[in-house]
Design an enzyme around this catalytic site. Sequence first.
Site, PDB file in Angstrom:
ATOM      1  N   ASP A   9       0.865  -1.192   0.000  1.00  0.00           N
ATOM      2  CA  ASP A   9       0.000   0.000   0.000  1.00  0.00           C
ATOM      3  C   ASP A   9       0.899   1.238   0.000  1.00  0.00           C
ATOM      4  O   ASP A   9       1.825   1.342   0.811  1.00  0.00           O
ATOM      5  CB  ASP A   9      -0.899  -0.018   1.241  1.00  0.00           C
ATOM      6  CG  ASP A   9      -1.963   1.076   1.204  1.00  0.00           C
ATOM      7  OD1 ASP A   9      -3.159   0.741   1.162  1.00  0.00           O
ATOM      8  OD2 ASP A   9      -1.588   2.267   1.235  1.00  0.00           O
ATOM      9  N   ASP A 104      -3.954   2.371  -4.976  1.00  0.00           N
ATOM     10  CA  ASP A 104      -2.616   2.352  -4.355  1.00  0.00           C
ATOM     11  C   ASP A 104      -2.372   1.106  -3.516  1.00  0.00           C
ATOM     12  O   ASP A 104      -1.519   1.109  -2.649  1.00  0.00           O
ATOM     13  CB  ASP A 104      -2.414   3.613  -3.501  1.00  0.00           C
ATOM     14  CG  ASP A 104      -3.058   3.505  -2.134  1.00  0.00           C
ATOM     15  OD1 ASP A 104      -4.099   2.840  -1.995  1.00  0.00           O
ATOM     16  OD2 ASP A 104      -2.484   4.083  -1.187  1.00  0.00           O
ATOM     17  N   GLU A 105      -3.115   0.068  -3.773  1.00  0.00           N
ATOM     18  CA  GLU A 105      -3.073  -1.084  -2.883  1.00  0.00           C
ATOM     19  C   GLU A 105      -3.225  -2.376  -3.675  1.00  0.00           C
ATOM     20  O   GLU A 105      -4.057  -2.450  -4.580  1.00  0.00           O
ATOM     21  CB  GLU A 105      -4.245  -0.923  -1.908  1.00  0.00           C
ATOM     22  CG  GLU A 105      -4.397  -1.978  -0.896  1.00  0.00           C
ATOM     23  CD  GLU A 105      -5.685  -1.794  -0.075  1.00  0.00           C
ATOM     24  OE1 GLU A 105      -6.426  -0.816  -0.304  1.00  0.00           O
ATOM     25  OE2 GLU A 105      -5.929  -2.662   0.760  1.00  0.00           O
TER      26      GLU A 105
HETATM   27  P1  TTP Z   1      -5.364   5.015   1.592  1.00  0.00           P
HETATM   28  O1  TTP Z   1      -4.313   4.015   1.192  1.00  0.00           O
HETATM   29  O2  TTP Z   1      -6.406   4.585   2.572  1.00  0.00           O
HETATM   30  O3  TTP Z   1      -4.683   6.299   2.229  1.00  0.00           O
HETATM   31  P2  TTP Z   1      -3.320   7.023   1.878  1.00  0.00           P
HETATM   32  O4  TTP Z   1      -2.576   6.307   0.803  1.00  0.00           O
HETATM   33  O5  TTP Z   1      -3.581   8.474   1.638  1.00  0.00           O
HETATM   34  O6  TTP Z   1      -2.521   6.930   3.241  1.00  0.00           O
HETATM   35  P3  TTP Z   1      -1.858   5.651   3.930  1.00  0.00           P
HETATM   36  O7  TTP Z   1      -2.081   4.470   3.031  1.00  0.00           O
HETATM   37  O8  TTP Z   1      -0.412   5.992   4.069  1.00  0.00           O
HETATM   38  O9  TTP Z   1      -2.546   5.522   5.242  1.00  0.00           O
HETATM   39  O10 TTP Z   1      -6.102   5.540   0.325  1.00  0.00           O
HETATM   40  C1  TTP Z   1      -5.430   5.738  -0.919  1.00  0.00           C
HETATM   41  C2  TTP Z   1      -5.911   6.986  -1.594  1.00  0.00           C
HETATM   42  O11 TTP Z   1      -7.313   6.894  -1.775  1.00  0.00           O
HETATM   43  C3  TTP Z   1      -5.693   8.244  -0.786  1.00  0.00           C
HETATM   44  O12 TTP Z   1      -4.412   8.820  -1.017  1.00  0.00           O
HETATM   45  C4  TTP Z   1      -6.804   9.128  -1.246  1.00  0.00           C
HETATM   46  C5  TTP Z   1      -7.901   8.189  -1.645  1.00  0.00           C
HETATM   47  N1  TTP Z   1      -8.941   8.189  -0.592  1.00  0.00           N
HETATM   48  C6  TTP Z   1     -10.055   9.002  -0.762  1.00  0.00           C
HETATM   49  O13 TTP Z   1     -10.198   9.676  -1.779  1.00  0.00           O
HETATM   50  N2  TTP Z   1     -10.989   9.040   0.240  1.00  0.00           N
HETATM   51  C7  TTP Z   1     -10.859   8.315   1.397  1.00  0.00           C
HETATM   52  O14 TTP Z   1     -11.718   8.385   2.283  1.00  0.00           O
HETATM   53  C8  TTP Z   1      -9.704   7.473   1.549  1.00  0.00           C
HETATM   54  C9  TTP Z   1      -9.517   6.660   2.802  1.00  0.00           C
HETATM   55  C10 TTP Z   1      -8.788   7.458   0.535  1.00  0.00           C
HETATM   56 MG    MG Z   2      -2.256   4.218   0.896  1.00  0.00          MG
END
Ligand code: TTP
Ligand code: MG
Length: 406
Positions: A9, A104-105
């Site tokens: 991720d 992103d995962e």
């Molecule tokens: P995440 O992987 O949950 O969050 P992140 O990458 O910003 O942070 P981290 O993994 O380090 O905790 O989500 C990936 C992307 O998805 C995030 O950058 C933005 C988008 N997203 C939204 O648009 N709305 C949301 O509520 C969430 C959780 C994520």
């Molecule tokens: Mg992320």
Amino acid sequence: MARRIMHIDLDAFFVSVEQALNSELRGKPVVVGGRPDRRGVVASASYEARAFGLHAGMPLITACRLCPQATFIEGSFPKYRHASQKFMAILADFSPYLEPVSLDEAYLDATGFESIYGSIHQMAVAIKQRIKDELELCASIGIANSKVVAKVASELSKPDGLLEVADGEERSFLAPLPIARLPGIGKKTERILNGLGINTIGEISSMPLDALKSHFGASGELLHRYANGIDDREVKLPGAAKSISRETTFSKDTKDRSQLEATLRYLSERVGSELRQRGKQAKCITLKLRYADFTTITRHHTLRQGSNTDRTIFDTGLQLLRKALSPEKQPVRLIGIGVSNLIEPGRQLDMLDSSAQRLEQLDKAIDRIRKKYGFTAIQTGRTLLLKDIFPQSGEGYTLHTPSLSK
Ligand code: TTP
Ligand code: MG
């Protein structure tokens, strides 16, 4: 041989893409989601911003109050999609057993890859390095014998983390962690469990299965398995995406039918275009509405036959919308449309109908033009009025909180 599953991720994904493109933003509190004077929520916050308590889902106004020095960025979905494609391509170089979960995962089945990389840990180091070198992004990776434990491990290791749970250590790894760390435990489940005096994953794992079932029904069993680190879900190769949806929040709650319908048409076209790009047809169409008081409804309609035309998606959504709107209802805050129950296109009875065939060909032609000149290069009469409502970029309208659900 024990399975070795990786969960990868990217850290603060949207923000990190912005920071990679603009070095002035690096090492600073940055928020992607929109300008603080606008409605909407934080989509992604840099770890520097998280130190001030900011997190995804927080209203921008609150975020601005807690951290006024943060840089607030509207964000641009095409940039993130582009980075995501490169990210997935790097992962695919390491193993064909790849399951993208969101932009992103991803999960990657690395079982048996020790011989190539020395160890799975070394393989993960190499993946992180390539992502850093080629994309200037940081990935966190969890490795374990199942998806659920790998996911908990990667999240625990963030940011820039790498954590491997040795085979057989799953239970002892999970046991001391707070229950909210376990995938599937939302706020409501967390409250119920806390009410029962259960605060750690270990405490869930030692609850009698019957007790969990009596509180949570069928999902009690899943909870029990996950809490014990048991999860035999396979890494599924793509193509098996279950649904596609797009949604947006209005900057001002509205009851204006033409605005609602134009937005629905635009979102339907975006869904239709992705559906066709994936070579699929949909049998189920879902409309989502959130009213001013935040109550959210979804309404489904199942088609007799699969379809991938903008017209069918929109017309079905429109019928559902008209039924869902009534004068006594609150104004609408958010509208979304989605398709699910995706099937391979077969020879369909409808295809004998030349008007259906023409529609499909028209959509394909529009897709080709849009690919070349941008999404708004062609607009239907219905969506034209959106140009006064949403800012436009080459790739389409900039909507608030673009949906990421796939
Ligand atoms: P995440 O992987 O949950 O969050 P992140 O990458 O910003 O942070 P981290 O993994 O380090 O905790 O989500 C990936 C992307 O998805 C995030 O950058 C933005 C988008 N997203 C939204 O648009 N709305 C949301 O509520 C969430 C959780 C994520
Ligand atoms: Mg992320």
